[in-house]
Design an enzyme around this catalytic site. Structure first.
Site, PDB file in Angstrom:
ATOM      1  N   SER A  11      20.655 -32.830 -44.859  1.00  9.48           N
ATOM      2  CA  SER A  11      21.542 -32.116 -43.638  1.00  9.48           C
ATOM      3  C   SER A  11      20.880 -31.593 -42.350  1.00  9.48           C
ATOM      4  CB  SER A  11      22.252 -31.018 -44.525  1.00  9.48           C
ATOM      5  OG  SER A  11      21.267 -30.097 -44.866  1.00  9.48           O
ATOM      6  N   ASP A 179      19.727 -19.549 -43.440  1.00  8.35           N
ATOM      7  CA  ASP A 179      19.810 -19.359 -44.592  1.00  8.35           C
ATOM      8  C   ASP A 179      18.501 -19.957 -45.300  1.00  8.35           C
ATOM      9  OD1 ASP A 179      19.742 -22.056 -44.525  1.00  8.35           O
ATOM     10  OD2 ASP A 179      21.731 -22.546 -45.652  1.00  8.35           O
ATOM     11  N   HIS A 182      18.600 -24.190 -43.222  1.00  2.00           N
ATOM     12  CA  HIS A 182      19.193 -24.959 -42.192  1.00  2.00           C
ATOM     13  C   HIS A 182      19.052 -24.332 -40.898  1.00  2.00           C
ATOM     14  CE1 HIS A 182      21.700 -26.097 -45.587  1.00  2.00           C
ATOM     15  NE2 HIS A 182      21.620 -27.381 -45.166  1.00  2.00           N
TER      16      HIS A 182
END
Length: 202
Positions: A11, A179, A182
């Protein structure tokens, strides 16, 4: 014909790349790099094949189509944080031996089937929220595995774990990641800057 530069990962690389509004490059560091390289040389092709949630075993499954068939001149891989994370949120650990073996397998294919210059970027985590500190017992051995593979396959290595830790000395952790993993825009800018530093040193 210009160079083909391929980015692979999870991601952190994906960042919504499958949305047409992102030019299929995502909204993160890959897009930033592509904009800078395009301003230098319009013939350079940047490809993003990051997929959110991927672990290294997922790269193995799609490696022929999403890497070898693309025959990149430059390949960058940022993978590993989900191999760590799934142990803590899903009780689905990836043993470091399996992580390293699968990573080794895809790098062996790249060396055998392409002439790509390879950049490995370390997985990283910052201690926010505080439970991320526990992840060190899993992530640190994975980072060491990436370093061993960089040496074995004679790749370039971008030590993102150290880079994020150093950058965080002068700011809040949440200035760089939302977090611990990310990146914020500033975090993506940091990755972009460090990748370009390594690329420009070729």
């Amino acid at each position: 014909m210009g160079k083909t530069i391929l980015f692979q990962g999870d991601s952190i690389t994906d960042t919504g790349r499958r949305e047409a509004s992102t030019d299929f490059l995502g909204k993160g560091y890959v897009h930033k790099i592509a904009d800078i390289l395009a301003a230098r040389d319009a013939s350079v092709q940047v490809i993003n094949r990051g997929i959110s949630g991927n672990r290294v075993v997922d790269l193995v499954a799609r490696w022929q189509e999403d890497c070898i068939d693309l025959n990149p001149d430059v390949l960058t891989i940022l993978i590993g944080i989900n191999d760590c994370w799934r142990k803590y949120d899903s009780n689905d650990p990836t043993p470091v031996e399996a992580f390293e073996a699968n990573y080794d397998a895809i790098l062996t294919q790249v060396r055998a089937k392409t002439k790509a210059t390879i950049f490995l970027m370390e997985p990283y985590v910052l201690p926010v929220p505080a439970d991320r500190l526990q992840w060190r017992e899993t992530l640190d051995p994975q980072i060491q595995a990436v370093r061993r593979l960089a040496k074995k396959h004679r790749t370039h290595l971008i030590p993102l774990d150290a880079i994020f830790a150093i950058a965080a000395i002068d700011c809040d952790y949440t200035d760089l990641t939302v977090d611990g993993v990310h990146p914020t825009d500033a975090g993506h800018e940091l990755i972009c800057r460090e990748w370009l530093r390594a690329y420009d040193a070729l």
